[in-house]
Design a protein around this motif. Structure first.
Motif, mmCIF file in Angstrom:
data_model
loop_
_atom_site.group_PDB
_atom_site.id
_atom_site.type_symbol
_atom_site.label_atom_id
_atom_site.label_comp_id
_atom_site.label_asym_id
_atom_site.label_seq_id
_atom_site.Cartn_x
_atom_site.Cartn_y
_atom_site.Cartn_z
ATOM 1 N N THR A 265 27.067 -18.497 -5.830
ATOM 2 C CA THR A 265 25.974 -17.818 -6.282
ATOM 3 C C THR A 265 26.482 -17.520 -7.740
ATOM 4 O O THR A 265 25.544 -17.319 -8.769
ATOM 5 C CB THR A 265 25.518 -16.242 -5.546
ATOM 6 O OG1 THR A 265 26.794 -15.645 -5.255
ATOM 7 C CG2 THR A 265 24.731 -16.702 -4.262
ATOM 8 N N GLU B 138 34.959 -23.665 -1.405
ATOM 9 C CA GLU B 138 35.842 -23.190 -0.179
ATOM 10 C C GLU B 138 37.358 -22.747 -0.750
ATOM 11 O O GLU B 138 37.718 -21.613 -0.406
ATOM 12 C CB GLU B 138 35.507 -23.998 0.946
ATOM 13 C CG GLU B 138 35.827 -23.309 2.200
ATOM 14 C CD GLU B 138 35.315 -23.964 3.287
ATOM 15 O OE1 GLU B 138 34.617 -25.091 3.211
ATOM 16 O OE2 GLU B 138 36.055 -23.867 4.445
ATOM 17 N N GLU B 139 37.722 -23.549 -1.280
ATOM 18 C CA GLU B 139 39.219 -23.478 -1.638
ATOM 19 C C GLU B 139 39.314 -21.939 -2.658
ATOM 20 O O GLU B 139 40.080 -21.315 -2.498
ATOM 21 C CB GLU B 139 39.767 -24.583 -2.282
ATOM 22 C CG GLU B 139 41.220 -24.427 -2.786
ATOM 23 C CD GLU B 139 42.240 -23.770 -1.865
ATOM 24 O OE1 GLU B 139 42.000 -24.424 -0.687
ATOM 25 O OE2 GLU B 139 43.439 -23.821 -2.217
ATOM 26 N N ALA C 11 36.990 -19.727 -2.731
ATOM 27 C CA ALA C 11 36.613 -18.543 -2.168
ATOM 28 C C ALA C 11 37.908 -17.905 -1.300
ATOM 29 O O ALA C 11 38.095 -17.009 -1.227
ATOM 30 C CB ALA C 11 35.633 -19.008 -1.189
ATOM 31 N N ARG C 12 38.734 -18.711 -0.771
ATOM 32 C CA ARG C 12 40.014 -18.516 -0.031
ATOM 33 C C ARG C 12 41.138 -17.991 -0.872
ATOM 34 O O ARG C 12 41.370 -16.775 -0.602
ATOM 35 C CB ARG C 12 40.652 -19.743 0.642
ATOM 36 C CG ARG C 12 41.708 -19.626 1.715
ATOM 37 C CD ARG C 12 42.327 -20.550 2.084
ATOM 38 N NE ARG C 12 42.893 -21.521 0.874
ATOM 39 C CZ ARG C 12 44.147 -21.128 0.541
ATOM 40 N NH1 ARG C 12 44.984 -20.167 0.994
ATOM 41 N NH2 ARG C 12 44.655 -21.971 -0.712
ATOM 42 N N LEU D 30 36.514 -8.900 -9.553
ATOM 43 C CA LEU D 30 36.439 -10.169 -8.853
ATOM 44 C C LEU D 30 36.605 -11.269 -10.219
ATOM 45 O O LEU D 30 37.119 -12.241 -9.779
ATOM 46 C CB LEU D 30 35.252 -10.303 -8.132
ATOM 47 C CG LEU D 30 34.999 -11.536 -7.538
ATOM 48 C CD1 LEU D 30 36.241 -12.013 -6.439
ATOM 49 C CD2 LEU D 30 33.751 -11.785 -6.766
ATOM 50 N N GLY E 211 39.452 -14.408 -1.982
ATOM 51 C CA GLY E 211 39.036 -13.537 -0.763
ATOM 52 C C GLY E 211 37.593 -13.247 -0.864
ATOM 53 O O GLY E 211 37.332 -11.981 -0.470
ATOM 54 N N VAL E 212 36.800 -14.218 -1.042
ATOM 55 C CA VAL E 212 35.343 -13.924 -0.670
ATOM 56 C C VAL E 212 34.881 -15.239 0.062
ATOM 57 O O VAL E 212 35.479 -15.957 0.403
ATOM 58 C CB VAL E 212 34.660 -13.652 -2.230
ATOM 59 C CG1 VAL E 212 35.050 -12.606 -2.870
ATOM 60 C CG2 VAL E 212 34.785 -15.283 -3.123
ATOM 61 N N THR E 213 33.426 -15.095 0.356
ATOM 62 C CA THR E 213 32.800 -16.335 0.976
ATOM 63 C C THR E 213 32.577 -17.382 0.086
ATOM 64 O O THR E 213 32.420 -17.095 -1.207
ATOM 65 C CB THR E 213 31.637 -15.983 1.738
ATOM 66 O OG1 THR E 213 30.633 -15.515 0.867
ATOM 67 C CG2 THR E 213 31.827 -14.804 2.994
ATOM 68 N N ARG E 214 32.338 -18.574 0.577
ATOM 69 C CA ARG E 214 32.082 -19.812 -0.360
ATOM 70 C C ARG E 214 30.528 -19.410 -1.143
ATOM 71 O O ARG E 214 30.437 -19.797 -2.050
ATOM 72 C CB ARG E 214 32.068 -20.896 0.533
ATOM 73 C CG ARG E 214 31.750 -22.223 -0.135
ATOM 74 C CD ARG E 214 31.000 -23.334 0.583
ATOM 75 N NE ARG E 214 30.014 -22.938 1.254
ATOM 76 C CZ ARG E 214 28.897 -23.157 0.537
ATOM 77 N NH1 ARG E 214 28.525 -23.491 -0.594
ATOM 78 N NH2 ARG E 214 27.789 -22.832 1.430
ATOM 79 N N LYS E 215 29.650 -18.893 -0.096
ATOM 80 C CA LYS E 215 28.603 -18.598 -0.755
ATOM 81 C C LYS E 215 28.442 -17.443 -2.106
ATOM 82 O O LYS E 215 27.667 -17.935 -3.124
ATOM 83 C CB LYS E 215 27.800 -17.924 0.294
ATOM 84 C CG LYS E 215 26.163 -17.829 0.077
ATOM 85 C CD LYS E 215 25.413 -17.017 1.207
ATOM 86 C CE LYS E 215 26.042 -15.484 1.464
ATOM 87 N NZ LYS E 215 25.894 -15.189 2.693
ATOM 88 N N THR E 216 29.266 -16.470 -2.005
ATOM 89 C CA THR E 216 29.649 -15.851 -3.145
ATOM 90 C C THR E 216 29.914 -16.714 -4.388
ATOM 91 O O THR E 216 29.282 -16.549 -5.389
ATOM 92 C CB THR E 216 30.589 -14.565 -2.800
ATOM 93 O OG1 THR E 216 29.975 -13.905 -1.770
ATOM 94 C CG2 THR E 216 30.849 -13.760 -3.958
#
Lengths: 70, 149
Positions: free
Chosen positions: A38, A23-24, A26-27, A50, A30-35
């Motif tokens: 994956t 999550e950190e 991702a933050r 990215l 600038g994407v979601t944790r799910k990205t």
């Protein structure tokens, strides 16, 4: 991602080094944790943009993060 | 921002699942009604039951679209949040889902071509609409599956 195309990555190691959760990370990029999840599991190969953002966040190079398996 | 992204992502997935349920219920009731009407085997009680299912499905679709629109409006003022919520994987899944939507529409056309061969179609417009609904459902189903994987 085309069938058969895979990359190995060191995201988990890098995250552990920085003590970041998915999550950190991702933050920070600038994407979601799910990205992030994956990508880390090799399900999705990120765009060059990215991948560069990830490398910059970790203070490393794209080659250090992603490798074509032998 | 991260927790907001995850909150909105979870909400989006929830509303999209509701949308998918509405879409599938609508398509199923619509196809059954159309096929039975074309073969003149549609009893009044069944027609009423299917009309109720269609109405409920429309309500579900309306509710889910309101929810999805609420999310869109909430993130529109925050470019970073919007960018994170609609990141490249989500956009890629949208594009990939189009292919499945197209295939579903083609499958719908093939089904009705065979149906027309067995029993000539009277209401052509309804069949064209059904193909469109099949495509939309295929798109929604594919996106949901890709988003979950």
């Amino acid at each position: 991602m085309r069938r058969g195309e895979r990359l190995t990555n060191t995201l988990k190691v890098q995250r552990a080094r920085m003590d970041w959760s998915q999550e950190e990370l991702a933050r920070r990029i600038g994407v979601t944790r799910k990205t992030v999840n994956t990508i880390e599991n090799g399900v999705y190969i990120p765009s060059t943009y990215l991948a560069l953002k990830m490398a910059k966040a970790f203070g490393t190079t794209v080659e250090e993060l992603f490798q074509i398996p032998e | 921002m991260s927790s907001s992204v995850e909150t909105f992502d979870g909400l989006r997935r929830r509303y999209f699942l509701i949308y998918l349920v509405g879409q599938v219920a609508f398509l199923a009731a619509w196809v059954v009604r159309l096929v039975l009407r074309e073969t003149t085997a549609l009893a009044v009680w069944l027609d009423t039951a299917l009309a109720i299912v269609l109405l409920l499905a429309v309500l579900v679709l309306f509710y889910s679209l309101l929810g999805l629109n609420k999310i869109r409006r909430a993130v529109v003022s925050d470019p970073a949040l919007r960018e994170a919520l609609y990141d490249e994987l989500v956009r890629l899944n949208w594009e990939r889902a189009w292919k499945y939507g197209f295939l579903a529409a083609m499958a719908g056309l093939a089904f009705f071509a065979v149906f027309n061969f067995l029993s000539p179609v009277k209401d052509v417009f309804a069949f064209i609409l059904t193909t469109f609904f099949a495509g939309a459902s295929g798109y929604a189903f594919a996106f949901y599956r890709l988003d979950r994987s």
